[in-house]
Design an enzyme around this catalytic site. Structure first.
Site, PDB file in Angstrom:
ATOM      1  N   SER A   7       0.807  -1.271   0.073  1.00  0.00           N
ATOM      2  CA  SER A   7      -0.077   0.052   0.034  1.00  0.00           C
ATOM      3  C   SER A   7       0.822   1.161  -0.085  1.00  0.00           C
ATOM      4  CB  SER A   7      -0.767  -0.178   1.152  1.00  0.00           C
ATOM      5  OG  SER A   7      -1.215   1.338   1.398  1.00  0.00           O
ATOM      6  N   HIS A  32      -1.139  -1.196  -4.544  1.00  0.00           N
ATOM      7  CA  HIS A  32      -2.271  -1.117  -3.954  1.00  0.00           C
ATOM      8  C   HIS A  32      -2.209   0.521  -3.617  1.00  0.00           C
ATOM      9  CE1 HIS A  32      -5.957  -1.992  -1.634  1.00  0.00           C
ATOM     10  NE2 HIS A  32      -5.487  -1.105  -0.530  1.00  0.00           N
ATOM     11  N   ASP A  34      -4.760   3.868  -2.100  1.00  0.00           N
ATOM     12  CA  ASP A  34      -5.748   3.973  -1.121  1.00  0.00           C
ATOM     13  C   ASP A  34      -6.280   5.219  -1.302  1.00  0.00           C
ATOM     14  OD1 ASP A  34      -5.905   1.588   0.659  1.00  0.00           O
ATOM     15  OD2 ASP A  34      -4.041   2.025   1.141  1.00  0.00           O
ATOM     16  N   MET A  36      -8.912   7.911  -0.406  1.00  0.00           N
ATOM     17  CA  MET A  36     -10.020   8.422   0.624  1.00  0.00           C
ATOM     18  C   MET A  36     -10.359   9.750   0.588  1.00  0.00           C
ATOM     19  SD  MET A  36      -7.910   6.599   4.009  1.00  0.00           S
ATOM     20  CE  MET A  36      -6.824   5.321   3.775  1.00  0.00           C
ATOM     21  N   HIS A  65      -8.161   0.941  -4.233  1.00  0.00           N
ATOM     22  CA  HIS A  65      -9.116   0.763  -3.465  1.00  0.00           C
ATOM     23  C   HIS A  65      -9.964   2.070  -2.824  1.00  0.00           C
ATOM     24  CE1 HIS A  65      -9.520  -0.429   1.410  1.00  0.00           C
ATOM     25  NE2 HIS A  65     -10.413  -0.138   0.944  1.00  0.00           N
ATOM     26  N   MET A  67     -12.302   4.282  -0.860  1.00  0.00           N
ATOM     27  CA  MET A  67     -12.934   4.691   0.592  1.00  0.00           C
ATOM     28  C   MET A  67     -13.768   5.739   0.655  1.00  0.00           C
ATOM     29  SD  MET A  67      -9.805   3.185   2.871  1.00  0.00           S
ATOM     30  CE  MET A  67      -8.731   3.036   1.290  1.00  0.00           C
ATOM     31  N   MET A 136     -11.507  -6.291   4.973  1.00  0.00           N
ATOM     32  CA  MET A 136     -10.541  -5.491   5.876  1.00  0.00           C
ATOM     33  C   MET A 136     -10.189  -5.961   7.055  1.00  0.00           C
ATOM     34  SD  MET A 136     -10.098  -2.688   4.261  1.00  0.00           S
ATOM     35  CE  MET A 136      -9.177  -1.727   5.194  1.00  0.00           C
ATOM     36  N   ASP A 174      -6.900  -6.711   3.819  1.00  0.00           N
ATOM     37  CA  ASP A 174      -5.930  -5.468   3.796  1.00  0.00           C
ATOM     38  C   ASP A 174      -6.033  -5.080   5.413  1.00  0.00           C
ATOM     39  OD1 ASP A 174      -5.172  -2.744   3.501  1.00  0.00           O
ATOM     40  OD2 ASP A 174      -6.659  -2.193   2.239  1.00  0.00           O
TER      41      ASP A 174
HETATM   42  C1  DX5 Z   1      -6.399   1.142   5.492  1.00  0.00           C
HETATM   43  C2  DX5 Z   1      -5.883   0.867   4.027  1.00  0.00           C
HETATM   44  C3  DX5 Z   1      -4.746   0.246   3.914  1.00  0.00           C
HETATM   45  C4  DX5 Z   1      -3.682   0.591   4.671  1.00  0.00           C
HETATM   46  C5  DX5 Z   1      -2.610  -0.758   5.035  1.00  0.00           C
HETATM   47  O1  DX5 Z   1      -7.558   2.051   5.173  1.00  0.00           O
HETATM   48  O2  DX5 Z   1      -6.742   0.588   3.276  1.00  0.00           O
HETATM   49  O3  DX5 Z   1      -4.293  -0.445   2.536  1.00  0.00           O
HETATM   50  O4  DX5 Z   1      -2.758   1.359   4.149  1.00  0.00           O
HETATM   51  O5  DX5 Z   1      -1.560  -0.356   5.952  1.00  0.00           O
HETATM   52  P1  DX5 Z   1      -1.124  -1.146   6.790  1.00  0.00           P
HETATM   53  O6  DX5 Z   1      -0.518  -2.671   6.089  1.00  0.00           O
HETATM   54  O7  DX5 Z   1       0.051  -0.443   7.555  1.00  0.00           O
HETATM   55  O8  DX5 Z   1      -2.161  -1.783   8.040  1.00  0.00           O
HETATM   56 ZN    ZN Z   2      -6.380  -0.401   1.103  1.00  0.00          ZN
END
Ligand code: DX5
Ligand code: ZN
Length: 214
Positions: A7, A32, A34, A36, A65, A67, A136, A174
């Site tokens: 990520s 990956h 993220d 948000m 991903h 969110m 998750m 994840d």
């Molecule tokens: C959280 C994200 C993850 C996060 C994972 O909302 O979806 O992808 O970055 O990070 P670690 O591996 O540090 O939990």
């Molecule tokens: Zn993620």
């Protein structure tokens, strides 16, 4: 072998190109990303300008991903970057089946994400149309949180369901993934893991990635 999607949220954003190149050269399977929006989750990350910089530096396919609220808007925003997967949260989508079809019509593999409280049965009637289900193992919003153990029986249950409905559909986990829980994840049939802080804080990103590809 388990596939690894580091990520980028845990990367050094001042050296994003270098870090993305390092994980790709280090043998990761996907990158990956993220996204948000500060509404669905209490954090705000990156939009198409930065994600296109990531796509340019990456030699491995993107796993985006979402969110966010308003999934369709974000799917249209990121589709031109040709990611391998776009995953959206079922908790935030009134018409998941329609959105799956839309993502597929754009030439992208559709995936659905389940928060820690959401049962695997919520995707039972969608499984045959999905390429991946992302479970998750932390509450979405931040990297560096601890692994929530209840994802293990949940992945085992989902594994049974997908084996009977659509064996091609992958299971991804994840949050809080490391060399401490990777064997448990392998045992219950997980195919892809996301790892942020474990990979980016490791002295060798390549070594960290390899330690998860079991
Ligand atoms: C959280 C994200 C993850 C996060 C994972 O909302 O979806 O992808 O970055 O990070 P670690 O591996 O540090 O939990
Ligand atoms: Zn993620």
């Amino acid at each position: 072998m388990i596939k690894v999607a580091p990520s980028v949220l845990s990367a050094d954003f001042g050296n994003l190109q270098r870090d993305v190149e390092e994980i790709c050269n280090g043998g990761c399977d996907f990158v990956h990303v993220d996204v948000m929006d500060g509404h669905f989750v209490p954090n705000l990350t990156i939009g198409p300008v930065v994600v296109s910089a990531i796509a340019k530096a990456a030699t491995k396919p993107l796993d985006i991903h979402l969110m966010v609220e308003n999934n369709t808007f974000f799917v249209e925003l990121f589709a031109p970057l040709k990611p391998e997967y776009i995953s959206f949260h079922i908790e935030e989508e009134k018409h998941p089946h329609r959105l799956i079809q839309k993502i597929r019509s754009l030439g992208i593999k559709p995936a659905i994400v389940l928060n820690p409280h959401t049962p695997p049965e919520s995707v039972e009637y969608l499984l045959k149309d999905l390429d991946m289900v992302l479970l998750m193992s932390v509450n979405p919003g931040f990297g560096g949180q601890s692994f929530i153990d209840s994802v293990i029986p949940k992945a085992a249950r989902l594994n049974e369901m997908r084996n009977s409905i659509n064996p091609e559909c992958l299971i991804e986990v994840d949050g809080g993934v490391s060399d401490k829980n990777i064997h448990l994840l392998k045992e219950v049939g997980v195919d892809v893991v996301v790892a942020g802080s474990y990979v980016f804080k490791h002295k060798s990103k390549a070594e960290a990635i390899k330690s998860l590809q079991i």
